[in-house]
Design a protein around this motif. Sequence first.
Motif, PDB file in Angstrom:
ATOM      1  N   THR A 182      39.193  41.326  36.561  1.00  0.00           N
ATOM      2  CA  THR A 182      40.224  40.803  35.465  1.00  0.00           C
ATOM      3  C   THR A 182      41.401  40.241  36.127  1.00  0.00           C
ATOM      4  O   THR A 182      42.388  39.565  35.727  1.00  0.00           O
ATOM      5  CB  THR A 182      40.871  41.900  34.774  1.00  0.00           C
ATOM      6  N   SER A 265      43.257  51.318  40.569  1.00  0.00           N
ATOM      7  CA  SER A 265      43.451  49.990  40.332  1.00  0.00           C
ATOM      8  C   SER A 265      44.436  49.388  41.376  1.00  0.00           C
ATOM      9  O   SER A 265      45.530  48.399  40.857  1.00  0.00           O
ATOM     10  CB  SER A 265      43.583  49.319  38.866  1.00  0.00           C
ATOM     11  N   SER A 284      36.384  55.119  37.922  1.00  0.00           N
ATOM     12  CA  SER A 284      37.432  54.294  37.088  1.00  0.00           C
ATOM     13  C   SER A 284      37.393  54.420  35.817  1.00  0.00           C
ATOM     14  O   SER A 284      36.247  54.656  34.944  1.00  0.00           O
ATOM     15  CB  SER A 284      37.239  52.827  37.634  1.00  0.00           C
ATOM     16  N   ASP A 285      38.624  54.212  35.200  1.00  0.00           N
ATOM     17  CA  ASP A 285      38.720  54.359  33.420  1.00  0.00           C
ATOM     18  C   ASP A 285      37.910  52.934  33.006  1.00  0.00           C
ATOM     19  O   ASP A 285      37.713  53.051  31.937  1.00  0.00           O
ATOM     20  CB  ASP A 285      40.141  54.403  33.211  1.00  0.00           C
ATOM     21  N   ASN A 286      38.009  51.840  33.945  1.00  0.00           N
ATOM     22  CA  ASN A 286      37.257  50.727  33.346  1.00  0.00           C
ATOM     23  C   ASN A 286      36.292  50.215  34.339  1.00  0.00           C
ATOM     24  O   ASN A 286      36.677  49.289  34.945  1.00  0.00           O
ATOM     25  CB  ASN A 286      38.427  49.739  33.029  1.00  0.00           C
ATOM     26  N   GLU A 288      33.590  48.432  34.212  1.00  0.00           N
ATOM     27  CA  GLU A 288      33.000  47.191  34.181  1.00  0.00           C
ATOM     28  C   GLU A 288      33.920  46.236  34.806  1.00  0.00           C
ATOM     29  O   GLU A 288      33.149  44.932  35.026  1.00  0.00           O
ATOM     30  CB  GLU A 288      32.987  46.901  32.575  1.00  0.00           C
ATOM     31  N   LYS A 289      34.966  46.405  34.954  1.00  0.00           N
ATOM     32  CA  LYS A 289      35.808  45.140  35.667  1.00  0.00           C
ATOM     33  C   LYS A 289      35.610  45.256  37.093  1.00  0.00           C
ATOM     34  O   LYS A 289      35.941  44.132  37.619  1.00  0.00           O
ATOM     35  CB  LYS A 289      37.473  45.441  35.228  1.00  0.00           C
TER      36      LYS A 289
END
Length: 397
Positions: A182, A265, A284-286, A288-289
């Motif tokens: 991102t 992050s 990680s909460d996300n 996919e990034k």
Amino acid sequence: MAENNPLRILASHPGTDRLIGELSRRKLFSLAGVVGGTALLVACTPGGGSGPAGKPGPQASGGELEGSLSMYSWGDYDAPEVLSAFTKDLGPKLTVDSFGSNEELIAKLVAAKGTGGYDIIVPTGAFIPQMIQNKLLMKLNKSLIPNLSHMDPAFLGRSWDPGNDYSVCKAWGTTGFMYDTTVITRDLRTWSDFLDCAQNEASGKTSVLDDPAEITGMYYWSHGIDWNTTDNAEIDKCEDFIVNKLAPHIAAFDSYPGSGAIPQSAHALLEVWNGDARQGILASDNPEKWQWVLGSPATELWMDNWAISSSAPHPEAAHAFINFVLTPENQLKNVDYIGYHTGAKDIEQIAKDEGLEMLDLVFFSPAQLETMHDGAVNEAQERTVDIYNKAKAAAGA
């Protein structure tokens, strides 16, 4: 200096054999006392003298387990449920301290003259012969470790300890990097991409491993140079790049971003060991990034080992612990938690059958393994540490 040859430890793989190599890991440390401790160890070795170790501890004979056990290992390197189960099932209360390099481990043992009070220690293979010759390791009573039968023979009998008289494979892995897609929108594939990105869109958002060999390694790997080089001209070029061009863009020197920086992050581009990368992505909460990249065109391979300090005050419990972690169920739990191959029989297939996640960061193809090379501690060690210290100063770390 020998060229980086194809890796040479045969490791079983379903349907094929694969090459792994004469391994080492995380070899250098910045503190003068740490380097000095390692230098003392090396200096003691050739003459075959008594070495720096003190009075040997009691030997294990299969008697009653002591009430406590201490371990000195790499950070966050065991599944907590395995550690707690050891105490619950067998009784000894376990305490764990962590080190950041083999030099730090050795320096502490040397400074304490082998009487530091630790039982279980976890050195990298390349350091084991010197530790044996300097009487820092206890000879294992293998009759107390019957679960050695669950180890893949490919990971036993290594050159540093052919009879596994002093050590047993704990885990092996490699070095790569990861980035936040991102923030960094281009495709990064090589160490050259990493170094370019660090100086551009990831400037001030880049983390590197807190290890001299890994920091200088990036330069050598990206330029097709043997990372064990002792050529002063090559080392000078490395120093100029790392200190003057790369360091001003580095935000952190962090060997364990998986437990903090990745889930939070905190950085957009990170040099990282494969298992720690996996830990961080899974936390990680996300997830996919995050994109993981095995460093190319070359990178390292290392193997860490279970061993017992020569002065271990709790040898019965130490042997019981090694035997405990070598059971198939505990090996699988550790693979899942630390994200590294543990050298157990059929562990890759078992992990697949159990549905463990992100196994592409744990197990590698023969083609990938061909790109991984062992490191060496040689006469360039002081220069490597000096470059590391200058880089940290230039980065304001």
